[in-house]
Scaffold this active site. Structure first.
Site, PDB file in Angstrom:
ATOM      1  N   ASN A 122      -2.808  31.039 -46.913  1.00  0.00           N
ATOM      2  CA  ASN A 122      -4.036  31.838 -46.308  1.00  0.00           C
ATOM      3  C   ASN A 122      -5.451  31.374 -47.078  1.00  0.00           C
ATOM      4  O   ASN A 122      -5.359  30.969 -48.137  1.00  0.00           O
ATOM      5  CB  ASN A 122      -3.831  33.411 -46.310  1.00  0.00           C
ATOM      6  CG  ASN A 122      -4.950  34.004 -45.558  1.00  0.00           C
ATOM      7  OD1 ASN A 122      -5.553  33.699 -44.403  1.00  0.00           O
ATOM      8  ND2 ASN A 122      -5.524  35.205 -46.433  1.00  0.00           N
ATOM      9  N   HIS A 124      -9.300  33.001 -47.892  1.00  0.00           N
ATOM     10  CA  HIS A 124      -9.835  34.263 -47.999  1.00  0.00           C
ATOM     11  C   HIS A 124     -11.461  34.424 -48.604  1.00  0.00           C
ATOM     12  O   HIS A 124     -11.430  33.472 -49.635  1.00  0.00           O
ATOM     13  CB  HIS A 124      -9.265  35.245 -48.811  1.00  0.00           C
ATOM     14  CG  HIS A 124      -9.651  36.632 -48.752  1.00  0.00           C
ATOM     15  ND1 HIS A 124      -9.572  37.470 -47.983  1.00  0.00           N
ATOM     16  CD2 HIS A 124     -10.432  37.370 -49.942  1.00  0.00           C
ATOM     17  CE1 HIS A 124     -10.249  38.693 -47.969  1.00  0.00           C
ATOM     18  NE2 HIS A 124     -10.657  38.537 -49.401  1.00  0.00           N
ATOM     19  N   SER A 151     -10.889  31.579 -51.826  1.00  0.00           N
ATOM     20  CA  SER A 151      -9.549  31.367 -52.319  1.00  0.00           C
ATOM     21  C   SER A 151      -8.541  30.827 -51.497  1.00  0.00           C
ATOM     22  O   SER A 151      -8.661  31.473 -50.229  1.00  0.00           O
ATOM     23  CB  SER A 151      -9.051  32.731 -53.005  1.00  0.00           C
ATOM     24  OG  SER A 151      -9.777  33.152 -53.979  1.00  0.00           O
ATOM     25  N   ASP A 160      -3.510  39.947 -49.144  1.00  0.00           N
ATOM     26  CA  ASP A 160      -4.409  39.214 -49.876  1.00  0.00           C
ATOM     27  C   ASP A 160      -4.056  39.206 -51.502  1.00  0.00           C
ATOM     28  O   ASP A 160      -4.810  38.868 -52.311  1.00  0.00           O
ATOM     29  CB  ASP A 160      -5.910  39.536 -49.578  1.00  0.00           C
ATOM     30  CG  ASP A 160      -6.527  39.480 -48.256  1.00  0.00           C
ATOM     31  OD1 ASP A 160      -6.053  38.653 -47.494  1.00  0.00           O
ATOM     32  OD2 ASP A 160      -7.285  40.288 -47.773  1.00  0.00           O
TER      33      ASP A 160
HETATM   34  C1  GAR Z   1     -13.157  32.328 -43.151  1.00  0.00           C
HETATM   35  O1  GAR Z   1     -14.360  32.531 -43.691  1.00  0.00           O
HETATM   36  C2  GAR Z   1     -11.949  32.951 -43.636  1.00  0.00           C
HETATM   37  O2  GAR Z   1     -12.265  32.821 -45.092  1.00  0.00           O
HETATM   38  C3  GAR Z   1     -11.862  34.504 -43.269  1.00  0.00           C
HETATM   39  O3  GAR Z   1     -12.110  34.492 -41.920  1.00  0.00           O
HETATM   40  C4  GAR Z   1     -13.070  33.121 -41.770  1.00  0.00           C
HETATM   41  C5  GAR Z   1     -12.519  32.500 -40.657  1.00  0.00           C
HETATM   42  O4  GAR Z   1     -13.434  31.414 -40.228  1.00  0.00           O
HETATM   43  N1  GAR Z   1     -10.551  34.901 -43.523  1.00  0.00           N
HETATM   44  C6  GAR Z   1     -10.360  36.078 -43.861  1.00  0.00           C
HETATM   45  O5  GAR Z   1     -11.224  37.097 -44.005  1.00  0.00           O
HETATM   46  C7  GAR Z   1      -9.073  36.627 -43.909  1.00  0.00           C
HETATM   47  N2  GAR Z   1      -8.708  37.884 -44.883  1.00  0.00           N
HETATM   48  P1  GAR Z   1     -12.907  30.212 -39.151  1.00  0.00           P
HETATM   49  O6  GAR Z   1     -12.412  30.989 -37.945  1.00  0.00           O
HETATM   50  O7  GAR Z   1     -14.401  29.521 -39.110  1.00  0.00           O
HETATM   51  O8  GAR Z   1     -12.098  29.480 -39.900  1.00  0.00           O
END
Ligand code: GAR
Length: 230
Positions: A122, A124, A151, A160
């Site tokens: 994942n 985060h 991360s 997480d």
């Molecule tokens: C990313 O910034 C990722 O880190 C976050 O969602 C976004 C997805 O962006 N994930 C979380 O918050 C998970 N807990 P994307 O759809 O443009 O890849």
């Protein structure tokens, strides 16, 4: 399935490494992975992209790469357990060596995590263990932190909370907003996620128990990419 209830674990050093990517939204991390795979910079084959949201813009991006897409809407299932069982079956049908969560905004059941144990990553948007959960950029600004980042971690039962593989570190500027921070964090995400996946595809990275090994050695702390502007 084995007697332990897990699918057989394919060796991670299969090249190209078959992966399935789960998304809920924009899909920019998925795009970073798909682009590098297409250009031969990342030794993976994106076998499918699955979204829980039919409107996720990332689905269209995946299709533009010729990747098979699926939408699995939670409303079609009686409860979380039924949804996760269907999701696990769909994912497993592609026989991925790695399941890549790229902005997939659902909490996965213990059964799902156990089935793909050691094979789920994942990303985060925080320097874990700080700021698990949502609204990380806002919380960083409210706390007055000087540093922030992203991360990549292996997924365990704890939300997480799985062991962190690699982090990117950025500085928080006095005039930063949620949007400006989010943009700079995302730029780094698009570097560190492909990096972690590349190590895994090369057979250099593994999780055993809850310990991460890189090049055969336990990773005492995450690899840190220092992207602060000194
Ligand atoms: C990313 O910034 C990722 O880190 C976050 O969602 C976004 C997805 O962006 N994930 C979380 O918050 C998970 N807990 P994307 O759809 O443009 O890849």
């Amino acid at each position: 399935m084995t007697a332990q209830g897990r699918d057989p674990q394919p060796a991670s050093a299969r090249v190209p490494l078959p992966i399935v990517v789960l998304i809920s939204g924009r899909g920019s991390n998925m795009r970073a992975i798909a682009e590098r795979a297409r250009d031969g910079r990342l030794p993976v084959e994106v076998r499918a992209v699955i979204s829980d949201k039919p409107q996720a813009p990332g689905l269209t991006i995946a299709q533009s790469f010729g990747i098979t897409t699926h939408t699995l809407a939670p409303s079609a299932y009686v409860d979380r357990a039924a949804y996760d069982r269907a999701l696990a079956e769909l994912v497993a049908s592609y026989e991925p060596a790695l399941v890549v969560l790229a902005g997939f905004m659902r909490i996965l059941s213990a059964e799902f995590v156990e089935r793909f144990a050691g094979r789920i990553m994942n990303i985060h948007p925080s320097l874990l263990p700080k700021y698990r959960g949502l609204h990380t950029h806002q919380r960083v600004l409210e706390a007055g932190d000087r540093e922030h980042g992203a991360s990549v971690h292996f997924v365990t039962q704890e939300l997480d909370g799985g062991p962190v593989i690699i982090q990117a570190l950025i500085d928080v500027k006095p005039n930063d907003t949620v949007d400006s921070l989010s943009a700079r964090v995302q730029r780094q995400e698009h570097i560190i996620y492909p990096q972690a996946i590349e190590w895994f595809a090369q057979g250099r990275l593994a999780m055993e128990g809850e310990r991460v090994y890189l090049d055969g050695k336990p990773l005492a702390r995450p690899v840190v990419i220092d992207a602060r502007e000194h």
